[in-house]
Scaffold this motif. Sequence first.
Motif, PDB file in Angstrom:
ATOM      1  N   LEU B  33       0.997  -1.353  -0.028  1.00  0.00           N
ATOM      2  CA  LEU B  33       0.072   0.142  -0.009  1.00  0.00           C
ATOM      3  C   LEU B  33       1.034   1.344   0.038  1.00  0.00           C
ATOM      4  N   ILE B  43      -9.327   2.682   5.422  1.00  0.00           N
ATOM      5  CA  ILE B  43      -8.924   1.216   5.600  1.00  0.00           C
ATOM      6  C   ILE B  43     -10.450   0.512   6.039  1.00  0.00           C
ATOM      7  N   ARG B 217     -10.037   7.842  -1.110  1.00  0.00           N
ATOM      8  CA  ARG B 217      -9.604   6.816  -1.502  1.00  0.00           C
ATOM      9  C   ARG B 217     -10.014   5.506  -0.468  1.00  0.00           C
ATOM     10  N   VAL B 219      -9.649   1.460   0.923  1.00  0.00           N
ATOM     11  CA  VAL B 219      -9.099   0.074   0.741  1.00  0.00           C
ATOM     12  C   VAL B 219      -9.839  -0.484   1.566  1.00  0.00           C
ATOM     13  N   ILE B 226      -5.987  -7.064   1.148  1.00  0.00           N
ATOM     14  CA  ILE B 226      -6.602  -6.180   0.121  1.00  0.00           C
ATOM     15  C   ILE B 226      -7.640  -6.838  -0.650  1.00  0.00           C
ATOM     16  N   GLU B 229      -9.847  -1.858  -3.826  1.00  0.00           N
ATOM     17  CA  GLU B 229      -9.056  -0.612  -3.828  1.00  0.00           C
ATOM     18  C   GLU B 229      -9.724   0.424  -4.809  1.00  0.00           C
TER      19      GLU B 229
END
Lengths: 405, 233
Positions: B33, B43, B217, B219, B226, B229
């Motif tokens: 990441l 996240i 953003r 994730v 992950i 994304e």
Amino acid sequence: MKIGWRNLWRNKRRTVVTIAAITFATAVFMFTRGMQYGTYEVNIREITRLFSGPLQIQHRDYQDTPNLFHSFVLSDSLVQQVTTVPGVRAVTPRVYTEGLIAFNHNSMGVTLIAVDPRTEPQVTTIHQKIKQGTFLQPGHRWEIVAGEKLLKNLNAAVGDTVVLLTQGFDGSMGNMKFTIVGSLRTGARELDQFGVFMALPDAWELLTMAGRVHALVVDVDNLKRLYATQKALQKRLQKTPLVVLNWEELLPEFKQGMELDNLSGLLFLVLLVIVVAFGILNTLLMSITERFREFGIMLSVGMTNERLAVVVFWEGIFLMLIGLLLGVSIAGVVNYYVQLHPIVFGGELAKISEEYGFLPVLSNTVEPRVWIQTIVSIGSISLLALVYPLFKVLHLEPLKGLRYT
Amino acid sequence: MSETRQVIIQATNVKKTYHDNGVPVQAVRGISLTIYQGDFLVIAGPSGSGKTTLLNMLGALDPPTEGEVIFEGEPLYTKTRKQLADLRLEKIGFVFQAYNLIPVLSALENVEFPMMLKGIPEKERRQRAQAILTDLGIGDLAHKRPNEMSGGQQQRVAVARAIGNNPTVVLADEPTANLDSVTGNALLDLMERMNREKHITFVFSSHDPKVIQRARRLVRLRDGVIVEEEVQK
Ligand SMILES: Nc1ncnc2c1ncn2[C@@H]1O[C@H](COP(=O)(O)OP(=O)(O)OP(=O)(O)O)[C@@H](O)[C@H]1O
Ligand SMILES: [Mg+2]
């Protein structure tokens, strides 16, 4: 430091408990230590004043082989030499020997102690221990003062006439008639059961040793300077066969008794200090574990472990200082009070302490050494108790702290 | 995302295995990441997916079992403990889910705390801390202790503390989890504003869809990897 200080007051109960523990230990330590020293001092003062005196000048062989020959001539110049040594307050001469006392059909072995009735009261307190009758009077002849137990065992009383029998300097047996003018109760068994006091001129005649004595009992101005005075005296007498003995050498059993007592007292204090150390350790550890989360935050925002340890260290120091200060204040007051008003006890306890040759009295003291010993012992043990908690803080990881619940 | 944006943190194939009473637990199983200057990154993931573990590894709090974390061009976990502490102090702000504040200190003192560690003089740090608190709308709480404040107020103080030393990045682990949605939204507004106005990079974790949708953003994690994304805005 500020955080340390505030943290102390966060958990008031624990802080108070820790301080109380340190205070208690400090106070008990100082009180116990003070009581030992204070009581020894009273005992030394009273017991040496009763009979032995703080110092005695003797023929160098008398202590090991007490006999009539290990004596010396009591001259004015000798007395002059001794009394002019700085620290010497007063002196009085003595003759000691063994003899037999006879009354009616009873007879008993006794210790004969010949004194100068004029100077003896300046050095010892024997004359104050008269139970019945009077002490020896200057100029009076053929009179004795005897221990009250001895008189009881003899079935004799003040006013009775007894015969004293002993071997003289020349080997001949001497015997003389004496009138009992007083009975003694000192609390010391050797004197109460075996002691017979007479005036020097009578002893010189009885023992055919005119002018000779076994001891010059020396009183000093200041017991704290005893050893210095002893040294100075010994120096003054270095060209003679005479030695200067202090009370420890004169009364070795009394001295040993005190040492034994001191040792058991110390043992108690060591135990106390260990218990207290664990108490302090425990509260410190608890206070740290309780704040692991808080410490975790501090570490994660960038405080170093070393800096955190410093905070915890100050916390411990605060606790210790407050506890010490309170403890010595309390003990200082109590010790001083007991010093001014010694505790006299009676009954069984009194008997036990007399058995060991001690006075039935407890005193105390605020001498510097008591403060110093207390502060050093409790202080160092508290510091020691800080080591492990500090070690833990130094090795605490931020996440461990944060995760701790 | 613009090509010119500066890389702050780069994690390469990091793994973390915990030992829970001897039983190995793979919390993170290989994540790569990159965090860029100006990110507002969430996240997301269910409980136990490894969000906290990842954030801790990114934030110089927890070395990965495998893989590497580069912070501003330098490998993180070859540094000494002292260097890591200094790096956290200088470059990273933390906001945790709860119990963020030092209980014995007032709100103002909590914000001042990292500044004090940095050695900023008392007068200056007091002014700065007060200014930040006022900016975050809690200037009047300066002298309250944490236990005298609501959860939302405490989290605002935590954000104030996190941005107090002008960090490169603020890492926030479920900052709104203990807040009701109104208070949580207000906190997000605040972080968004700080991101917009002061260009502070924010990385935070959440499993709350309402929070997740505000990410620029995103994730998504599941079981330590992950799974998705995306750039939302
Ligand atoms: N110190 C630890 N010791 C043992 N296992 C741990 C430890 N920390 C985390 N784990 C385990 O690692 C896995 C991931 O944990 P982590 O806390 O990173 O998940 P999370 O996504 O933050 O979950 P949550 O939403 O509940 O906070 C979990 O199975 C957890 O039990
Ligand atoms: Mg988590």
